[in-house]
Design an enzyme around this catalytic site. Sequence first.
Site, PDB file in Angstrom:
ATOM      1  CB  CYS A 156      16.644  -2.035 -37.320  1.00  0.00           C
ATOM      2  SG  CYS A 156      17.623  -1.866 -38.504  1.00  0.00           S
ATOM      3  CE  LYS A 212      21.148  -1.274 -34.310  1.00  0.00           C
ATOM      4  NZ  LYS A 212      21.052   0.355 -34.179  1.00  0.00           N
ATOM      5  CB  THR A 271      29.547   9.978 -29.465  1.00  0.00           C
ATOM      6  OG1 THR A 271      30.183   9.391 -30.765  1.00  0.00           O
ATOM      7  CG2 THR A 271      30.794  10.647 -28.704  1.00  0.00           C
ATOM      8  CB  SER A 272      25.789   5.562 -29.075  1.00  0.00           C
ATOM      9  OG  SER A 272      26.087   5.342 -28.100  1.00  0.00           O
ATOM     10  CG  ASP A 273      27.960   9.426 -34.722  1.00  0.00           C
ATOM     11  OD1 ASP A 273      26.787   9.318 -35.642  1.00  0.00           O
ATOM     12  OD2 ASP A 273      28.192  10.448 -34.509  1.00  0.00           O
ATOM     13  CG  ASP A 274      24.241   6.799 -37.407  1.00  0.00           C
ATOM     14  OD1 ASP A 274      23.493   6.212 -36.789  1.00  0.00           O
ATOM     15  OD2 ASP A 274      24.384   7.844 -37.153  1.00  0.00           O
ATOM     16  CG  ASP A 280      23.840  -1.932 -39.693  1.00  0.00           C
ATOM     17  OD1 ASP A 280      24.644  -0.981 -39.673  1.00  0.00           O
ATOM     18  OD2 ASP A 280      23.032  -2.276 -39.032  1.00  0.00           O
ATOM     19  CG  HIS A 332      33.293 -14.756 -43.988  1.00  0.00           C
ATOM     20  ND1 HIS A 332      34.617 -15.377 -44.403  1.00  0.00           N
ATOM     21  CD2 HIS A 332      32.850 -14.956 -42.778  1.00  0.00           C
ATOM     22  CE1 HIS A 332      34.552 -16.133 -43.288  1.00  0.00           C
ATOM     23  NE2 HIS A 332      33.719 -16.142 -42.363  1.00  0.00           N
ATOM     24  CG  ASP A 342      21.167   5.528 -39.773  1.00  0.00           C
ATOM     25  OD1 ASP A 342      21.570   5.653 -38.679  1.00  0.00           O
ATOM     26  OD2 ASP A 342      21.186   4.532 -40.567  1.00  0.00           O
TER      27      ASP A 342
END
Length: 361
Positions: free
Chosen positions: A23, A26, A53-56, A73, A144, A231
Site C-alpha cells: 500500500c 499508493k 467520500t473516499s470510502d473503501d 486493489d 486478467h 481499514d
Amino acid sequence: MSGKTPFLSGNVRLTQFAKHGGCAAKIGPDTLSRVLERLPKFSDPSLLVGFETSDDAAVYKVTDDIAVIQTLDFFTSVVDDPYTFGQVAAANALSDVYAMGGEPKIALNIVEFPGELDPDILGEILRGGADKVHEAGAVLVGGHSIQDDVPKYGLAVTGFVHPDKIYKNYGCREGDVLILTKQIGSGIVNMAVKAQMASEGAAREVIRVMTTLNRKAKETARKHSIHACTDVTGFGLLGHCSEMASASGAQIRINVEDVACMQGAKEYAQTGLVPGGAYRNRKHVAPLLDTGNLDINGPDEVWLDLLCDPQTSGGLLLAVPEAEADSILREFEQAEMETEVSVVGRVEKSGCEKGRICLTK
Ligand code: CO
Ligand code: CO
C-alpha cells in the site's frame, strides 16, 4: 500450507522490482483528490456509496435486502516470497469489503508479470491469493493478466451487505471509542526486513499481520452498533483517521502510547527506516493535526513516523459507542484474534465544521 518455494532460493526476490511495495505504492491522497475532482459526478438513487467520500468501496443497492459492494486493489510486492505476496495482496483487497461491513462473494485476479520470469512464481502468487479467497468463503472466478516489468497482483472483489448495515467511513459521534484491530508498523518493519535489519520475530509478525483477514474483526463488530469504520492502509493510521474526522465533522483524540505497534517498529523508525509514504501522509494530515504535548521536533517525532506509516493490509478502525466498548473488547478477546486489538483514542466532539485530530501521550 507452506509458503516455501525452493526454486526462488538464490536469485529472484520479488521486492527488488519496485521502489514502493504494497500500500506504500499508493498514489498520495493530495494528488488523488486533485485527479478525482476532474471526473464527472455520477448519480443514481441506488448508488449508496460512491467515490466522493473516499470510502473503501462502492455500494449499490439491488433490493431492499441486498446491496453489492465493489472494490479493486492491487500492488507491487512487499515480501520476497511469491505465495506470501499472493496472500497479502488478497487479504488487503478483501479487506475493503469487510471495511464496508460486507461479506466477500466473488473475486477476480488482476496480474502484471514479466514474460521472462519463471511462470511458477506467478503460479505461487495466484495460489496464495486463491487460498485467501477460499478462507474468506468467496469464490475466485477468473481475472486478467498482462506482461509488465514489475510484478503486481491483487483482486477485484464483489461483496454483499444489507443496505441498512453498511459501515461508512463517516458518522462517528461524540464519545465514541476508536478501536483498531491490527497493530501498526508494517511499512517500517518491511523496510527493516529489506535492509536485513529486522529481527526474526519482527519479520514473522509483520507477515502474520498482513496475511490475516479482517473477517473475524468484522464478524465480531457485527454484533454491535458501529458508527463508522474504515481499514487502515496506505495513508497510515492518521491519514485514515483524518478521512473519518473530516467526513464526520469530528474531533478525534489519539493517545499515541495506546496504539499497538509491531515489535521493533519504534526502534527501526528511530534508526531512520521510515518509508517515504509516511512523510507524504504526514504532510497530508498536517492541516488537521494538533500535536498537543508531543515534542515532534525531538524525541516524539517517532510517533508521527509510526502513526503515518503506510500500512499494507492493516486492520479495521471502528468507532464504537462508549456504552458498547467494553463488551466489544471482551468479544475480541474471546474471538482469539491473531492480531493485537487496541483502543487508540476517542471522538471528543462531533458536528464540527471541520475534522480535527489531537494527539496526546
Ligand atoms: Co480501504
Ligand atoms: Co482499497
